[in-house]
Scaffold this motif. Sequence first.
Motif, short mmCIF file in Angstrom:
data_model
loop_
_atom_site.label_atom_id
_atom_site.label_comp_id
_atom_site.label_asym_id
_atom_site.label_seq_id
_atom_site.Cartn_x
_atom_site.Cartn_y
_atom_site.Cartn_z
N SER A 313 0.85 -1.04 -0.05
CA SER A 313 0.03 0.01 0.00
C SER A 313 0.76 1.16 0.09
CB SER A 313 -0.98 -0.07 1.51
OG SER A 313 -1.79 -0.96 1.36
N ILE A 314 1.91 1.22 0.87
CA ILE A 314 2.90 2.37 0.94
C ILE A 314 3.61 2.59 -0.36
CG2 ILE A 314 5.10 3.02 1.86
CD1 ILE A 314 3.87 1.93 4.73
N GLU A 315 3.79 1.68 -0.86
CA GLU A 315 4.69 1.66 -2.27
C GLU A 315 3.71 2.08 -3.50
OE1 GLU A 315 5.71 -1.57 -5.87
OE2 GLU A 315 5.86 -2.49 -3.66
N VAL A 316 2.34 1.60 -3.56
CA VAL A 316 1.46 2.16 -4.64
C VAL A 316 1.07 3.56 -4.16
CG1 VAL A 316 -0.73 1.84 -5.48
CG2 VAL A 316 0.73 -0.35 -4.83
N ARG A 317 1.03 3.91 -3.08
CA ARG A 317 0.53 5.46 -2.95
C ARG A 317 1.81 6.21 -3.16
NH1 ARG A 317 -0.81 9.66 -3.20
NH2 ARG A 317 -2.11 11.09 -2.03
N GLY A 318 3.11 5.93 -3.09
CA GLY A 318 4.21 6.63 -3.23
C GLY A 318 4.41 7.51 -2.07
N LEU A 319 4.11 6.59 -0.72
CA LEU A 319 4.31 7.62 0.46
C LEU A 319 5.62 6.91 0.97
CD1 LEU A 319 3.08 8.76 3.10
CD2 LEU A 319 2.26 6.55 3.93
N LYS A 320 6.31 7.95 1.61
CA LYS A 320 7.74 7.75 2.27
C LYS A 320 7.53 7.97 3.69
CE LYS A 320 9.54 8.05 -1.92
NZ LYS A 320 9.93 6.66 -2.43
N VAL A 321 7.77 6.94 4.62
CA VAL A 321 7.82 6.85 5.63
C VAL A 321 9.17 6.34 6.46
CG1 VAL A 321 5.40 6.07 5.91
CG2 VAL A 321 7.04 4.63 5.87
N THR A 322 9.34 6.74 7.61
CA THR A 322 10.50 6.53 8.33
C THR A 322 10.13 5.77 9.30
OG1 THR A 322 11.76 8.65 7.64
CG2 THR A 322 12.58 7.45 9.56
N VAL A 323 10.82 4.48 9.49
CA VAL A 323 10.67 3.59 10.56
C VAL A 323 11.77 3.33 11.52
CG1 VAL A 323 9.90 1.23 11.23
CG2 VAL A 323 9.10 2.10 9.11
N SER A 324 11.53 3.66 12.72
CA SER A 324 12.63 3.77 13.69
C SER A 324 12.75 2.21 14.21
CB SER A 324 12.66 4.62 14.84
OG SER A 324 12.21 5.79 14.32
N ASP A 325 13.70 1.65 14.13
CA ASP A 325 14.01 0.33 14.59
C ASP A 325 14.59 0.39 15.89
OD1 ASP A 325 14.27 -2.43 14.90
OD2 ASP A 325 16.08 -2.73 13.36
N ILE A 326 13.97 0.31 16.98
CA ILE A 326 14.43 0.22 18.38
C ILE A 326 14.37 -1.14 18.84
CG2 ILE A 326 13.92 1.46 20.49
CD1 ILE A 326 14.53 3.53 18.39
N ASP A 327 15.41 -1.36 19.66
CA ASP A 327 15.80 -2.55 20.00
C ASP A 327 15.12 -2.91 21.57
OD1 ASP A 327 16.38 -5.18 20.59
OD2 ASP A 327 18.59 -4.80 21.01
N ILE A 328 13.56 -2.90 21.52
CA ILE A 328 13.03 -3.24 22.81
C ILE A 328 11.81 -4.35 22.49
CG2 ILE A 328 13.46 -1.01 23.62
CD1 ILE A 328 10.52 -0.01 22.85
N PRO A 329 11.33 -4.95 23.42
CA PRO A 329 10.28 -6.14 23.23
C PRO A 329 8.87 -5.36 22.46
CG PRO A 329 10.76 -5.90 25.59
CD PRO A 329 11.77 -4.91 24.75
N MET A 330 8.69 -4.26 22.88
CA MET A 330 7.41 -3.70 22.56
C MET A 330 7.40 -3.14 21.31
SD MET A 330 7.99 -3.83 25.66
CE MET A 330 8.85 -2.15 26.01
N SER A 331 6.29 -2.79 20.51
CA SER A 331 6.22 -2.21 19.33
C SER A 331 6.53 -0.62 19.59
CB SER A 331 4.80 -2.27 18.58
OG SER A 331 4.89 -3.51 18.18
N PHE A 332 6.83 0.23 18.54
CA PHE A 332 7.43 1.62 18.96
C PHE A 332 7.14 2.37 17.89
CE2 PHE A 332 10.34 5.12 18.68
CZ PHE A 332 10.31 5.62 19.97
N GLY A 333 6.35 3.52 18.06
CA GLY A 333 5.96 4.68 17.13
C GLY A 333 4.86 5.72 17.54
N PRO A 334 4.88 6.90 17.00
CA PRO A 334 3.87 7.85 17.31
C PRO A 334 2.65 7.34 17.44
CG PRO A 334 5.63 8.48 15.64
CD PRO A 334 5.62 7.37 15.64
N ALA A 335 2.22 6.37 16.70
CA ALA A 335 0.87 5.65 16.63
C ALA A 335 0.24 5.38 18.18
CB ALA A 335 0.41 4.65 15.70
#
Length: 737
Positions: A313-335
């Motif tokens: 979906s991101i590829e088709v829409r042409g959306l650029k996102v930055t994903v932070s790969d943080i080494d912790i056991p939980m998911s991480f992000g502004p969401a």
Amino acid sequence: MSKLIAFAAIQGGYKVVSEVEGLYQKALATFSADTKVEFPNTAYYLPVIYSLTGLKVETLEDIKKPLAFARGLLPPHVRGKNHLPYLGPLLDAGMAGIIAYEIKEALRIVNQPDFYIAQEDPDIEAGKIWTGPADDTILRKRGVEFVDGSAPGFAAIVGAAPNPEIAKMIVEDYQKKSLYIFCAANHNGNTVIEQLIEAGVQIGWNTRIVPFGPDISSAVFALGFANRAAMTFGGVQPGDHKKILMYNKERIFAFVNALGDIGTEWGVAAAGCVNWGFPTIADTDIPEILPTGICTYEHVVTNVPHDEICQKSIEVRGLKVTVSDIDIPMSFGPAFEGERVRGADLHAQCGGGKTQCTELVKMAQMNEIEDGKIIIDGPDVGDLKVGDTFPLGIFVQIAGREFQSDFEPILERQIHHLVNYIQGIMHIGQRDISWVRISKSAMEKGFTLKDIGVVLHAKFHQDFTKILDKVQVTLYTKQADVDKLTATARDEYHTRDSRVDKMKDEDVETYYSCSLCQSFAPNHVCTVSPERTGLCGAYNWMDCRAAFEINPTGPNQPIEKGECLDPKLGQWKGVNDFVYKASRGAVARYNLYSMVVDPMTTCGCCECIAAMLPGCNGVMTVGRDYPGETPCGMKFTTLAGVMGGGASSPGFVGHSKHNITQGKFILGDGGLLRMVWMPKMLKEEIKDRIEKRGAEMGCPGLYDMIADETVGITEEEILPFLKEKGHPALTMESLIG
């Protein structure tokens, strides 16, 4: 283009328009023609119809025109032979369907006013899981995230996944990439929202998982949200359909995920979304529309595996996102920033009036700290029982060849966001009034306090790599150590605050711009001076100066004041020259100290809007958190809708809460002594500062002279109160000359 696709979309258009025509006739037979029609607490009527056609739907009678317009858009049916493989008829059918869907939802609200719950989060226990159209308070609150890039776009999911586990996987993948997830429609009676609830996922605006409604017609709320953003933040005028649609294609990065069988009603909705440049990515095996044209890339891509649908979906829409790969056991992000940890899921907590929780960032010498070192000084959360409280001190030391002490509060402010980005952790407040709640689900995944240090170390390096070289984090959990850190921190806070509060505009020759909101309000240029903080409340003069040091090509640029053209109103040649250039010639000049004569431009992200009250010879202001009526006759949402695109509107001006009590606040018009009304919640929030500023201006009782909604919400209602109190505005020179 597949004949099957065209047939389904056009057939769906006829079906939906006919259905809604029937619903409309039934409504006319049930209610009077002047029955009010609206999406509650929005200033944009029915927003898709209003934005694209300029038609204002306020009553049942008003529905006739847009419904006839939708009928007129329907193209001829697809012939058995020699059909035309063009997008045009499909797009027209799709638009007809979208308009009909919006009318259908408006009629639903007339017939079932309590169907949707008008708040950010659903009430699951009461069975009220559908939030319906976002009101304008939510639009403006969430619009900031689209402005600053923390929300790069949204995924509109219709239907249901094969099971709750797959639904959770898809949605959490989008959350990790900071997207909003707008959900609507059902597949065989099931919805993604109900699957997420079953999987224990929190839903609502605060977690960016928005449950619009159970039917495909509810998907129109996502398009309405996008169009309102174009009008609110982009200054696009209602009825300018080309600009509305182009704005969305170029600036609102959205797409549709269709989970389940795509029938004619879904088909027309997908075709309608293509008008906005929003492609559809589906999990079923149906014909595709691969050639580019309206959308950035493909229009309809199908048969996508569930574990690939997010990336595709991101590829088709042409959306650029930055994903932070943080080494912790939980998911991480502004969401996860708005995720709440409620009592039933609470493992342990600190701060919040129960214990002390303090945060401090301090500069260190290069040889004093070790990069990446994280120290837990005291018991960790694994040693606590369910329901326990504990004290916490978060001490971050930063060393860098380019780091300065002025940067400390900028990075310190990031702790709130970054800790909140950890799934299952809730953070409120800052400085020495922070509050951290840790969920049982986070503990089950293996959370420890070290994870906070890991996040701060990684993200500070990622986001501020130019100014720092080393980050060391110490987390104190023993009471004596936390108390010691708190005493040190409070001294630092006082030093920082007094340094800014004592500054005057006359003390500097350079102001700073903030153009962060220009992506949504192209003509807006905020000028930040020592005595005029940014409209959003997030930036003061020292913050802008530090931000420029960190990023010289960023949105905070120096402005040399130059020749003073009007010291009373606050106008300088250098500022005018900068604003004219930065607004691309749209704004020739403005005054920093006046709301009556050529005031500063306003964007939709402002904390408050002040308006003139001629009958009281004063002014009022209203914050975005206040949803009620005001003495100027307009709610905050209406005011922001009029001005939020970057307009300079004499008699009105956007500003921050802090600016109300700064020395130069509308000083050219009489200053704070002109303030005759503000909402009680805002008035109480800044009570101490109002009393202090009033005393400085020779009116120590000013706080008690300012009316609020408990006194009245019209000029006629508050004027007797002002006379009784002897408000100074009544004896000042006329505001209107």
